[in-house]
Structure formats: structure tokens, C-alpha cells
Design an enzyme around this catalytic site. Structure first.
Site, PDB file in Angstrom:
ATOM      1  N   TYR A 116       0.848  -1.191   0.000  1.00 24.27           N
ATOM      2  CA  TYR A 116       0.000   0.000   0.000  1.00 24.27           C
ATOM      3  C   TYR A 116       0.882   1.239   0.000  1.00 24.27           C
ATOM      4  CZ  TYR A 116      -3.007   3.776   1.628  1.00 24.27           C
ATOM      5  OH  TYR A 116      -3.661   4.970   1.730  1.00 24.27           O
ATOM      6  N   GLU A 157      -3.649   7.438  -3.970  1.00 20.04           N
ATOM      7  CA  GLU A 157      -3.466   6.134  -3.332  1.00 20.04           C
ATOM      8  C   GLU A 157      -3.247   5.057  -4.383  1.00 20.04           C
ATOM      9  OE1 GLU A 157      -5.975   4.820   0.299  1.00 20.04           O
ATOM     10  OE2 GLU A 157      -6.984   3.916  -1.407  1.00 20.04           O
TER      11      GLU A 157
END
Length: 367
Positions: A100, A186
């Protein structure tokens, strides 16, 4: 403003952040044709909300015929109230490891913050709750930008063996964040594959206040958020059953908290902002009542620049068309006039946020 995944990835590509080959299509035949060129593919619903995978909006297909079937199924879906009008057909890249990487604004520190975790593919909130030690956070001075040592520390926390590649991607993602006036950017998952590091998903949220200096060609979505923004208001959809219309972000958050306190679940955040006129209030009611999950609506207005009689006028103009019960709290400028106007229509009134929240939760439970 939220961007679709395909739009976010187009921006990633301009900054040389690796992404899979993909094609955006609006029908099953287009999906089949794209899969015939790519081989094994992933069909991904393009909607401005999370939870696509859990809702069945993402599927793999190993043949063109299967891609056709899956695309037809997904294009007929509605995910959290968002109809799927287009799907992204993307070549399948098998992840060896999922990570991530995200950047947002830490308003307390008044600076961007980069978050990195070697555990990707799931909600970062879930990782933060269950394995907080797996998240590395790095605040970046907005005047100096990201330093080499900061990028290296973040890269090493993700995958020390792939540090050079990751450093490069981290720096480029920070440029995406700054150049495009992002509130959030993101990549989840950022995957290590046999061919290198690649962004398998992308999410971007642009600051509405900076849209005047950005040139985004993304098509209009027809979403409630977009409709509210065009009318000078803020709307965020939630998963509950009680519609909320409030002026001022602070009062709106307090109203949502009070609804939760009395056992209700808000269906939205809606700030009509200071100085809202009758037409804006009418539009706000149209937006909130269009959510099929809404069983009751609270209107909580503190009149300063906003005049309570203007609010009442907007409510009255649309009230006959709304079949959802309302609880209205008016306080401040022209309060007595506004309350008198609404009283003629038998609309339930409240004298405080607490009373209004308790009343609207009761109405919601009875419908």
C-alpha cells in the site's frame, strides 16, 4: 472531486508510474474485443465509491467469451447506489507481493503525509486497526518537498529488495499529489510482479477549491456529490437511513454524531453552507430525498448569514413532492418567521440539535 480509476491511472502514466495495459469500454462486446488482444484480463467496474470487489464489481476472465459474460454482469450492477456505466478491461498481472502507498494531508501537522505498508490489497483502516506496526508514516515539508532519505526509508519499509524501483515510484507519486492539488492519492495494491513494481489500482481525490486551475476532462458523473458541488454545496454519501441537511461543516458533523448517539445511521453529510438561499435548500432536499435508503430527513439550520425564512421557503416549495418525513430545527436570523411559515404545513419542528436528532431517529425507525 473523486476521479475514476481509469482517470487516475492515466495521470499515473503521464508521470511514468507503471500501470497495466487497459481499455475502457461501455459494453460487453467491447470487453470481449479487448480481452482478445490482451489475453487473461480483469474487468473492473468504474464507480466513484469503494467496495467494488466485495460487491462483485471486479472479476477475472481467462477468455474473451468469459470477459463478455462478466462485463455484461458488472455493467448491469449498481454499487452503493452508483450504476456501473463503464468497465476497465485490464491485463491480468499476477502479484507476488501486494503493498500500500498513499499520500494525504495531515491538517494537524499542516503538511502532506505519506503512508506505506507492506500489507496491501485491503483497507488501510483495517491494517491500522489490526497491525499498526505495519504502517510507516512520513510527514513531508511542503516547502522543501520529499528528501531522498525519506523516500529510501519508505521504500525499505515496503520491500528492501526492490528499494530503487520503489524510491522512484514514491517520488513520482508525490509529484502527482502536488501538481494535481490532491487531497488524496493512493495505490492499493502496489504490486511486485515478475516484471517489476506496478500500480494495480489507483485512487485520486482533487481539492474542489483548486479545480479552477486544473484541467480534468473526466466526463460528468451525474453523482449526487457532483450535483451538490455545482449548486455550491458539499455532499458525501454514507450507508445509513437518515438524510441530513445542515449549514456549516462543524454543525453537520455534530448533527451526525447526535444521530448516532440516539441509535440512528446517517445516510449522508450535506453542508448547504452559509447564506444558502431557498433554491439551494430545495435542491438539497431533492438530492438527499433521491437516496432510496433514506427513511427520514433532518434539517438543522443555524441562521447567521443564512436566513431561516429563506430556508423555510425552499422547504415549502418541494415539501408536497417529498414522501419522506422531516424534522426541522431553525435557529437565528428570521427564526420566528421561518417557524411560522413551516407551521402551516404541519412539519415537525425542534428547538435544538438534540431534540431534532432524537425526533428524526424515531421517525426513521417507524418507517
Amino acid at each position: 472531486m473523486k476521479l475514476y480509476e481509469y482517470a487516475a491511472k492515466e495521470i499515473f502514466s503521464k508521470y511514468d508510474i507503471p500501470i497495466p495495459a487497459s481499455t475502457l469500454v461501455s459494453d460487453a462486446d467491447g470487453a470481449e474485443e479487448a480481452a482478445r488482444k490482451m489475453g487473461e484480463v480483469v474487468i473492473k467496474a468504474q464507480v466513484l465509491t469503494g467496495g467494488r470487489g466485495k460487491a462483485g464489481g471486479i472479476a477475472r476472465a481467462s477468455s474473451p467469451e468469459e470477459a463478455n459474460i462478466q462485463a455484461k454482469r458488472i455493467l448491469g450492477m449498481s454499487i452503493k447506489g452508483f450504476p456501473v456505466k463503464k468497465v476497465l478491461i485490464e491485463e491480468y498481472r499476477e502479484p507476488i507481493k501486494e503493498m500500500y502507498l498513499g499520500i494525504t494531508i495531515d491538517r494537524t501537522k499542516k503538511s502532506p503525509v505519506i503512508m506505506a505498508s507492506p500489507q496491501g490489497g485491503i483497507d488501510i483502516e483495517e491494517t491500522a486497526k489490526n497491525s499498526p506496526e505495519q504502517i510507516t508514516m512520513m510527514h513531508i515539508n511542503p516547502l522543501t518537498g520529499i528528501h531522498e532519505y525519506q523516500a529510501r526509508m519508505l521504500a525499505n519499509s515496503l520491500d528492501r529488495n526492490k528499494s530503487p524501483e520503489l524510491i522512484n515510484i514514491i517520488k513520482k507519486l508525490y509529484c502527482v499529489f502536488i501538481d494535481n492539488d490532491c487531497q488524496l492519492v493512493e495505490i492499493n495494491p502496489l504490486a511486485r510482479t515478475k516484471d517489476g513494481i506496478i500500480a494495480l489500482d489507483g485512487k485520486m481525490v482533487i481539492d474542489d477549491n483548486a479545480l479552477f486551475r486544473q484541467d480534468f476532462s473526466q466526463e460528468e458523473t451525474g453523482s449526487l456529490e457532483e450535483l451538490a458541488r455545482k449548486n455550491g454545496m458539499s455532499y458525501v454519501g454514507l450507508d445509513g437511513e437518515i438524510g441530513c441537511i445542515v449549514n456549516g461543516a462543524g454543525l453537520a458533523m455534530a448533527t451526525l454524531d447526535m444521530i448516532k448517539h440516539y441509535g440512528g445511521t446517517p445516510a449522508n453529510f450535506m453542508d448547504v453552507r452559509a447564506g444558502a438561499n431557498a433554491q439551494q435548500v430545495k435542491t438539497a432536499l431533492e438530492i438527499v430525498s433521491s437516496n432510496k435508503n433514506v427513511k427520514s430527513i433532518i434539517i438543522n439550520i443555524f441562521g447567521g448569514l443564512t436566513k431561516c425564512d429563506e430556508v423555510a421557503k425552499g422547504i415549502i416549495e418541494i415539501f408536497p413532492e417529498i414522501k419522506i418525513p422531516l424534522v426541522v430545527r431553525l435557529s437565528g436570523t428570521n427564526e420566528l418567521e421561518g417557524r411560522a411559515m413551516l407551521g402551516k404545513y404541519g412539519i415537525q419542528m425542534a428547538s435544538s440539535t438534540e431534540e431534532a436528532a432524537k425526533g428524526v431517529v424515531g421517525l426513521g425507525h417507524s418507517n
